[in-house]
Design an enzyme around this catalytic site. Structure first.
Site, PDB file in Angstrom:
ATOM      1  N   LYS A 178       7.034   1.329  -0.263  1.00 38.46           N
ATOM      2  CA  LYS A 178       6.849   2.732   0.118  1.00 38.46           C
ATOM      3  C   LYS A 178       8.108   3.544  -0.221  1.00 38.46           C
ATOM      4  CE  LYS A 178       7.236   5.219   3.990  1.00 38.46           C
ATOM      5  NZ  LYS A 178       7.291   5.486   5.402  1.00 38.46           N
ATOM      6  N   ASP A 197       1.731   5.700   3.380  1.00 40.46           N
ATOM      7  CA  ASP A 197       2.260   5.762   4.741  1.00 40.46           C
ATOM      8  C   ASP A 197       1.064   5.881   5.696  1.00 40.46           C
ATOM      9  OD1 ASP A 197       1.311   8.335   4.492  1.00 40.46           O
ATOM     10  OD2 ASP A 197       3.104   9.288   5.300  1.00 40.46           O
TER      11      ASP A 197
END
Ligand code: SF4
Length: 280
Positions: A178, A197
């Site tokens: 991420k 996310d």
């Protein structure tokens, strides 16, 4: 009307006939969706709902293009909400943003980067020295270890420059896909993956672009249907959409530009058939 007779008033309890009829009209049942979903009531002001249609494919290129077009219109210039002026600052801000709001991170980082202006300054620290400065972002002990560890690695192995390759970024402590995707897409303008996310996870499921709950699986699903040139922008658009409209608890479906092509199981208002499985 005879003299002395007053017209009948509706009961204050709402238990009069008119109120019952009105309430029933508002509690319209959700029609049966694909995959044998059960009937459910949506306690909202429900308009007439259109069925998804025979052969409905949530991943059909035309539908995905429609979603992307609407997102472009609604969020044309969005970018990462974390304030930064270098790749290193973005690495730090993204590490600090785990389980913390961007607003909070943006309050902490200006003071932090004034105190420690370079990656070398961070690399000289012991994690304990950094902890008080980032305490308010939560999980500060782990985050301090990650930030100091990443700084040492950048200084020792990459000559003080944050690498611009996924496999190298992943060698930095505290940096997973991420964070690496945020840095690669936002700073280096490289579409190497999709940032997944909590917002992207929730909305990908609601829009039936993925049925996964694992970030890697969702990212792979999205990479198959979203054109690569759009990966970073799509992530930012969905994150903004998740903050403004498609919020976790009560999405503001009535205001949503995607409403009539979204069959999310937890919609609060719908003009289309709802698929109860389309949610996390
Ligand atoms: S219609 Fe509702 S659930 Fe669907 S994307 Fe919009 S806000 Fe989210």
């Amino acid at each position: 009307m005879a003299r002395g007779m007053t017209p009948r008033q509706p009961a204050k309890t709402g238990r009069h006939e008119g109120a019952r009829v009105q309430r029933q009209a508002l509690l319209k049942p959700v029609s049966k969706g694909r995959g044998g979903q059960t009937r459910a009531s949506v306690a909202t002001r429900a308009p007439k709902q259109k069925a998804a249609g025979k052969g409905y494919d949530p991943l059909a290129p035309a539908r995905v293009t429609d979603i992307l077009g609407r997102l472009d219109k609604a969020y044309p210039d969005v970018t990462c909400a974390l304030h930064h002026t270098s790749a290193w600052e973005l690495v730090v801000a993204t590490i600090l943003s785990a389980q913390c709001t961007d607003v909070r991170v943006n309050m902490v980082t200006p003071i932090l980067f004034k105190k420690y202006p370079t990656v070398q300054d961070f690399a000289r620290l012991k994690p304990e020295q950094l902890e008080p400065d980032i305490r308010t972002t939560g999980f500060f002990r782990n985050k301090a270890k990650s930030v100091v560890g990443a700084a040492k690695k950048v200084v020792e192995d990459f000559g003080g420059q944050v690498p611009d390759e996924m496999d190298q970024l992943l060698t930095l402590p505290g940096v997973a896909r991420k964070t690496a995707n945020v840095v690669l897409g936002t700073w280096f303008k490289k579409n190497v993956g999709v940032v997944v996310d909590t917002h992207v996870t929730r909305i990908s499921n609601r829009l039936e672009l993925s049925s996964g709950t694992d970030a890697r699986k969702i990212e792979q699903d999205l990479m198959k249907v979203i054109p690569q040139a759009k990966w970073t922008l799509f992530s930012h658009q969905i994150i903004w959409h998740g903050r403004k409209i498609c919020i976790a608890r009560k999405p503001k479906c009535v205001e949503c530009p995607l409403e009539n092509i979204c069959h999310a199981g937890d919609k609060t208002w719908s003009t289309v058939e709802v698929h109860t499985r389309a949610r996390v």
